[in-house]
Each structure stands twice: as C-alpha cells, then as structure tokens.
Motif scaffolding. Structure first.
Motif, PDB file in Angstrom:
ATOM      1  N   HIS A  32      -2.614  -6.303 -15.548  1.00  0.00           N
ATOM      2  CA  HIS A  32      -2.479  -6.977 -14.761  1.00  0.00           C
ATOM      3  C   HIS A  32      -0.988  -6.621 -14.013  1.00  0.00           C
ATOM      4  CE1 HIS A  32      -5.983  -9.584 -14.759  1.00  0.00           C
ATOM      5  NE2 HIS A  32      -5.243 -10.543 -16.023  1.00  0.00           N
ATOM      6  N   THR A  33      -0.039  -6.377 -15.140  1.00  0.00           N
ATOM      7  CA  THR A  33       0.866  -5.448 -14.403  1.00  0.00           C
ATOM      8  C   THR A  33       0.691  -4.171 -13.293  1.00  0.00           C
ATOM      9  OG1 THR A  33       2.822  -6.802 -15.882  1.00  0.00           O
ATOM     10  CG2 THR A  33       3.664  -4.772 -14.548  1.00  0.00           C
ATOM     11  N   THR A  34       0.154  -3.887 -14.338  1.00  0.00           N
ATOM     12  CA  THR A  34      -0.322  -2.106 -14.237  1.00  0.00           C
ATOM     13  C   THR A  34      -1.381  -2.095 -12.947  1.00  0.00           C
ATOM     14  OG1 THR A  34      -0.646  -1.367 -16.132  1.00  0.00           O
ATOM     15  CG2 THR A  34      -1.513  -0.237 -14.425  1.00  0.00           C
ATOM     16  N   ALA A  35      -2.231  -3.083 -12.538  1.00  0.00           N
ATOM     17  CA  ALA A  35      -2.987  -3.343 -11.920  1.00  0.00           C
ATOM     18  C   ALA A  35      -2.452  -4.049 -10.520  1.00  0.00           C
ATOM     19  CB  ALA A  35      -4.123  -4.310 -11.951  1.00  0.00           C
ATOM     20  N   ALA A  36      -1.665  -4.298 -10.056  1.00  0.00           N
ATOM     21  CA  ALA A  36      -0.359  -4.446  -9.284  1.00  0.00           C
ATOM     22  C   ALA A  36      -0.334  -3.875  -8.561  1.00  0.00           C
ATOM     23  CB  ALA A  36       0.447  -6.244  -9.821  1.00  0.00           C
ATOM     24  N   ALA A  37       0.361  -2.866  -9.345  1.00  0.00           N
ATOM     25  CA  ALA A  37       0.978  -1.852  -9.182  1.00  0.00           C
ATOM     26  C   ALA A  37       0.299  -0.994  -8.435  1.00  0.00           C
ATOM     27  CB  ALA A  37       1.609  -0.949 -10.547  1.00  0.00           C
ATOM     28  N   LEU A  38      -0.829  -0.623  -8.988  1.00  0.00           N
ATOM     29  CA  LEU A  38      -2.287   0.136  -8.018  1.00  0.00           C
ATOM     30  C   LEU A  38      -2.002  -0.491  -6.933  1.00  0.00           C
ATOM     31  CD1 LEU A  38      -4.708   0.778 -11.689  1.00  0.00           C
ATOM     32  CD2 LEU A  38      -2.643   2.560 -10.075  1.00  0.00           C
ATOM     33  N   ARG A  39      -2.497  -1.592  -6.731  1.00  0.00           N
ATOM     34  CA  ARG A  39      -2.564  -1.622  -5.513  1.00  0.00           C
ATOM     35  C   ARG A  39      -1.749  -1.328  -4.513  1.00  0.00           C
ATOM     36  NH1 ARG A  39      -5.079  -6.352  -8.437  1.00  0.00           N
ATOM     37  NH2 ARG A  39      -2.893  -7.830  -8.099  1.00  0.00           N
ATOM     38  N   ALA A  40      -0.501  -2.131  -5.277  1.00  0.00           N
ATOM     39  CA  ALA A  40       0.773  -2.075  -3.776  1.00  0.00           C
ATOM     40  C   ALA A  40       0.621  -0.131  -3.677  1.00  0.00           C
ATOM     41  CB  ALA A  40       1.940  -2.392  -5.051  1.00  0.00           C
ATOM     42  N   LYS A  41       0.540   0.037  -4.785  1.00  0.00           N
ATOM     43  CA  LYS A  41       0.528   2.000  -4.084  1.00  0.00           C
ATOM     44  C   LYS A  41      -0.274   2.417  -3.428  1.00  0.00           C
ATOM     45  CE  LYS A  41      -0.600   6.341  -6.371  1.00  0.00           C
ATOM     46  NZ  LYS A  41      -1.624   7.186  -7.049  1.00  0.00           N
ATOM     47  N   GLU A  42      -2.435   1.717  -3.418  1.00  0.00           N
ATOM     48  CA  GLU A  42      -2.227   1.887  -2.733  1.00  0.00           C
ATOM     49  C   GLU A  42      -2.035   1.636  -0.835  1.00  0.00           C
ATOM     50  OE1 GLU A  42      -6.490   0.098  -3.599  1.00  0.00           O
ATOM     51  OE2 GLU A  42      -6.659   1.628  -5.519  1.00  0.00           O
ATOM     52  N   GLY A  43      -1.725   0.288  -1.053  1.00  0.00           N
ATOM     53  CA  GLY A  43      -0.805   0.151   0.413  1.00  0.00           C
ATOM     54  C   GLY A  43      -0.082   0.833   0.987  1.00  0.00           C
ATOM     55  N   VAL A  44       0.894   1.262  -0.111  1.00  0.00           N
ATOM     56  CA  VAL A  44       1.838   1.987   0.201  1.00  0.00           C
ATOM     57  C   VAL A  44       1.231   3.093   1.023  1.00  0.00           C
ATOM     58  CG1 VAL A  44       3.743   3.778   0.043  1.00  0.00           C
ATOM     59  CG2 VAL A  44       3.783   1.491  -1.192  1.00  0.00           C
ATOM     60  N   MET A  45       0.296   3.934   0.451  1.00  0.00           N
ATOM     61  CA  MET A  45       0.455   5.493   0.751  1.00  0.00           C
ATOM     62  C   MET A  45      -1.031   4.774   2.288  1.00  0.00           C
ATOM     63  SD  MET A  45       0.618   7.402  -1.359  1.00  0.00           S
ATOM     64  CE  MET A  45      -0.093   8.687  -1.069  1.00  0.00           C
ATOM     65  N   LYS A  46      -2.085   4.156   1.826  1.00  0.00           N
ATOM     66  CA  LYS A  46      -2.387   3.579   3.329  1.00  0.00           C
ATOM     67  C   LYS A  46      -1.046   3.927   4.712  1.00  0.00           C
ATOM     68  CE  LYS A  46      -6.041   0.397   1.807  1.00  0.00           C
ATOM     69  NZ  LYS A  46      -6.738  -0.744   1.891  1.00  0.00           N
ATOM     70  N   THR A  47      -0.304   3.198   4.263  1.00  0.00           N
ATOM     71  CA  THR A  47       0.890   3.368   5.256  1.00  0.00           C
ATOM     72  C   THR A  47       1.582   4.590   6.064  1.00  0.00           C
ATOM     73  OG1 THR A  47       1.487   1.467   4.928  1.00  0.00           O
ATOM     74  CG2 THR A  47       3.266   2.265   5.558  1.00  0.00           C
ATOM     75  N   VAL A  48       1.695   5.504   4.535  1.00  0.00           N
ATOM     76  CA  VAL A  48       2.001   6.756   4.848  1.00  0.00           C
ATOM     77  C   VAL A  48       0.954   7.867   5.293  1.00  0.00           C
ATOM     78  CG1 VAL A  48       2.638   8.816   3.496  1.00  0.00           C
ATOM     79  CG2 VAL A  48       3.692   6.488   2.566  1.00  0.00           C
ATOM     80  N   THR A  49      -0.424   7.358   5.225  1.00  0.00           N
ATOM     81  CA  THR A  49      -1.089   8.152   5.709  1.00  0.00           C
ATOM     82  C   THR A  49      -1.155   7.872   7.771  1.00  0.00           C
ATOM     83  OG1 THR A  49      -2.857   8.197   3.458  1.00  0.00           O
ATOM     84  CG2 THR A  49      -3.472   8.417   5.808  1.00  0.00           C
ATOM     85  N   ALA A  50      -0.979   6.592   7.575  1.00  0.00           N
ATOM     86  CA  ALA A  50      -0.863   5.897   9.065  1.00  0.00           C
ATOM     87  C   ALA A  50       0.744   6.616   9.711  1.00  0.00           C
ATOM     88  CB  ALA A  50      -1.404   4.364   9.512  1.00  0.00           C
ATOM     89  N   VAL A  51       1.683   6.396   8.857  1.00  0.00           N
ATOM     90  CA  VAL A  51       2.382   6.698   9.450  1.00  0.00           C
ATOM     91  C   VAL A  51       2.814   8.600  10.035  1.00  0.00           C
ATOM     92  CG1 VAL A  51       5.102   7.270   9.086  1.00  0.00           C
ATOM     93  CG2 VAL A  51       3.839   5.520   8.650  1.00  0.00           C
ATOM     94  N   ARG A  52       2.329   9.273   8.858  1.00  0.00           N
ATOM     95  CA  ARG A  52       1.940  10.996   9.314  1.00  0.00           C
ATOM     96  C   ARG A  52       0.967  10.852  10.066  1.00  0.00           C
ATOM     97  NH1 ARG A  52       0.382  12.688   3.692  1.00  0.00           N
ATOM     98  NH2 ARG A  52       2.267  12.767   3.444  1.00  0.00           N
TER      99      ARG A  52
END
Length: 89
Positions: A32-52
C-alpha cells in the motif's frame, strides 16, 4: 551475566523484528505504501509535463519576439542607409 542477558534480549528482539517485518500484514503495508508512492510519482510527473510544455511555449514566443525585433532593427538599418544615400546624391 547482565551483558549476556542484554545480548540475548537483543537477539530475541531482532529475530522478532525480522519475523514481524516479513509477515503478510507487513507486506500488505509495504504494498500500500509503494502504491501510494507510485500515485504520487504520477501526479508529480503530470505536473512536470505541464510545466515543461508551458516553458516550451514561453521559449517559442520569446524566440519569435527576438526574430521580429531583429528584423525590425535590420529594416531600420537599411532605411537609414537608403536615407543617407539619398542625401548624398
């Protein structure tokens, strides 16, 4: 004798800790902790893509502005040269 007792307690505590960390419940927590970390990573990557993408748009606009400015400056130089040649004649 006291040192031996502390050592034995440490070994017992360590063994119990290893068994606890390797239990099914602990593995579920890890999953569950790893799944939460992966969800957080996806959110961060979406934000990074939008900023880029936004930064690329700003960069393209800045290049276009500089090109227009350079063309205007070149045209002004040509006009100045033409005006000076007309005065010389």
């Amino acid at each position: 004798m006291k040192k031996l007792g502390l050592f034995a307690a440490g070994v017992l505590f360590g063994t119990a800790g290893i068994k606890l960390l390797g239990s099914k419940d602990a593995k579920k927590v890890y999953a569950h902790t790893t799944a939460a970390a992966l969800r957080a990573k996806e959110g961060v990557m979406k934000t990074v893509t939008a900023v880029r993408e936004g930064a690329e748009d700003v960069y393209a606009d800045a290049k276009a502005i500089n090109e227009c400015r350079a063309e205007a400056e070149a045209a002004a130089v040509v006009e100045d040269a033409s005006a000076e040649e007309s005065k010389a004649e």
